[in-house]
Design a protein around this motif. Structure first.
Motif: not given
Length: 366
Positions: A7-14, A68-73, A204-213
């Motif tokens: 959770l801490a890693i995800l929080r820092l990543q976001k 927290e939402k991504e961790l649950d996923y 993350w799970s719901e991230e869309q295929p944006l050009r910058e990605n």
């Protein structure tokens, strides 16, 4: 890994204004990712390269809720992941200063094999490019390499399919989360790729295929591999970005030459002309350049040093002997030595003839 740490890693990543490089600095300097959120801001601000602006949104409630939402996923879907300080994190990628602090995996990925190459190029692949890929991977099959690409149209999917045909492991690096697939027409290849390797993504799970990605994804394609191969490319394109990144990581880059009148050979021809890529005409060029034709030698027993090392110097030496060249920040964390002390210790070891510096703030034993 405990849920609290993930959770801490995800929080820092976001966290806004904190990318992978700054995130690693925070973790290395405080000693643990969870400690980042327990440390006083006044202490964190004093870390070289951080500052108040970077920490402005560190404790935002929104990033915690999203984490927290991504961790649950992740837990519900039982997805595997790799943290940049874990033993299973790809060694090639770990040596890249801007590699993701965390990425997710799906399939049957095994990166113990060091023969990893990325094959990229234009989405508008010609029959010449298709034939070259198929012949190249057919000829390389006896060396059992891992084939990495981006699962896109053209060169990417052709490389994945050629690897599967030759029973080689193939890894698709995605520019989006696991909740979708791009392009959708390639959905039919998912099971085959998973059976012969798998997918990785930092998104993350719901991230869309944006050009910058896609541009961000390219650093993983270049970083996870020993070499990057450009099959066909126009004068501008994502594969040329990947080639530039690979060069910045001091990895080998190969390009397939083409006729000067062909639009999708111009990028490759320019790479070769400007000494940014080795000319590639057959599989033997890769085999010779990467030394795949040299039989592996038995591991050398650790040599006896004829210099005295103090406790910290011995810890550093043992780490570099066991794991090979490492980035300064990783050495600091693994040996529990503050970065501001580590530089002077490494200098003393260099003067003793024990270590030597490499590009990208990396060090190895002599």
């Amino acid at each position: 890994m405990k849920e609290e740490k993930l959770l801490a890693i995800l929080r820092l990543q976001k966290s806004k204004a904190i990318g992978d490089i700054l995130a690693k600095k925070l973790i290395v300097n405080v000693g643990d990712v969870q400690q980042v959120f327990e440390e006083k801001v006044s202490i964190l601000e004093k870390i070289n390269g951080i500052g108040a602006h970077s920490l402005k949104h560190l404790f935002d409630k929104e990033s915690l809720i999203l984490a927290e939402k991504e961790l649950d996923y992740i837990l519900k879907n039982n997805y595997e992941y790799s943290y940049f300080l874990d033993n299973d994190y790809p060694k090639n990628l770990q040596n890249c200063i801007d590699s993701p602090i965390l990425f997710f995996k799906d399939g049957n990925i095994n990166l113990e094999n060091e023969k990893i190459i990325s094959v990229v190029g234009t989405r508008n692949m010609s029959s010449y490019g298709r034939d070259f890929i198929n012949n190249l991977i057919d000829e390389l099959a006896e060396y059992n390499p891992i084939i990495v690409s981006g699962f896109a149209y053209g060169v990417d999917i052709c490389a994945h399919k050629a690897a599967i045909k030759n029973n080689l492991q193939t890894i698709a690096v995605l520019a989006h989360g696991f909740e979708q697939i791009y392009p959708k027409v390639h959905k039919k290849y998912i099971n085959q790729v998973n059976e012969n390797g798998g997918f990785i993504t930092e998104f993350w799970s719901e991230e869309q295929p944006l050009r910058e990605n896609f541009l961000k994804r390219n650093r993983i394609v270049a970083g996870i591999s020993k070499a990057t191969i450009i099959i066909e490319s126009a004068a501008k394109g994502g594969s040329l970005v990947t080639a530039d990144i690979a060069n910045s990581y001091h990895r080998d880059v190969f390009a397939v030459p083409g006729r000067t009148t062909d639009i999708y050979s111009k990028g490759c021809n320019d790479l070769i002309k400007n000494n940014k890529a080795h000319l590639l005409t057959s599989a033997s060029d890769i085999v010779k350049m990467l030394n795949w034709d040299i039989q592996e030698q038995p591991k050398i027993i650790q040599k006896q040093l004829f210099v005295d090392l103090n406790e910290n110097e011995q810890k550093i030496y043992d780490l570099l002997f066991e794991k090979g060249a490492q980035v300064l920040d990783v050495i600091a964390l693994e040996c529990n030595i503050p970065v501001f002390n580590l530089s002077s210790i490494l200098l003393q070891m260099e003067l003793k003839g024990v270590t030597k510096p490499l590009p990208g703030k990396m060090f190895e034993i002599v």
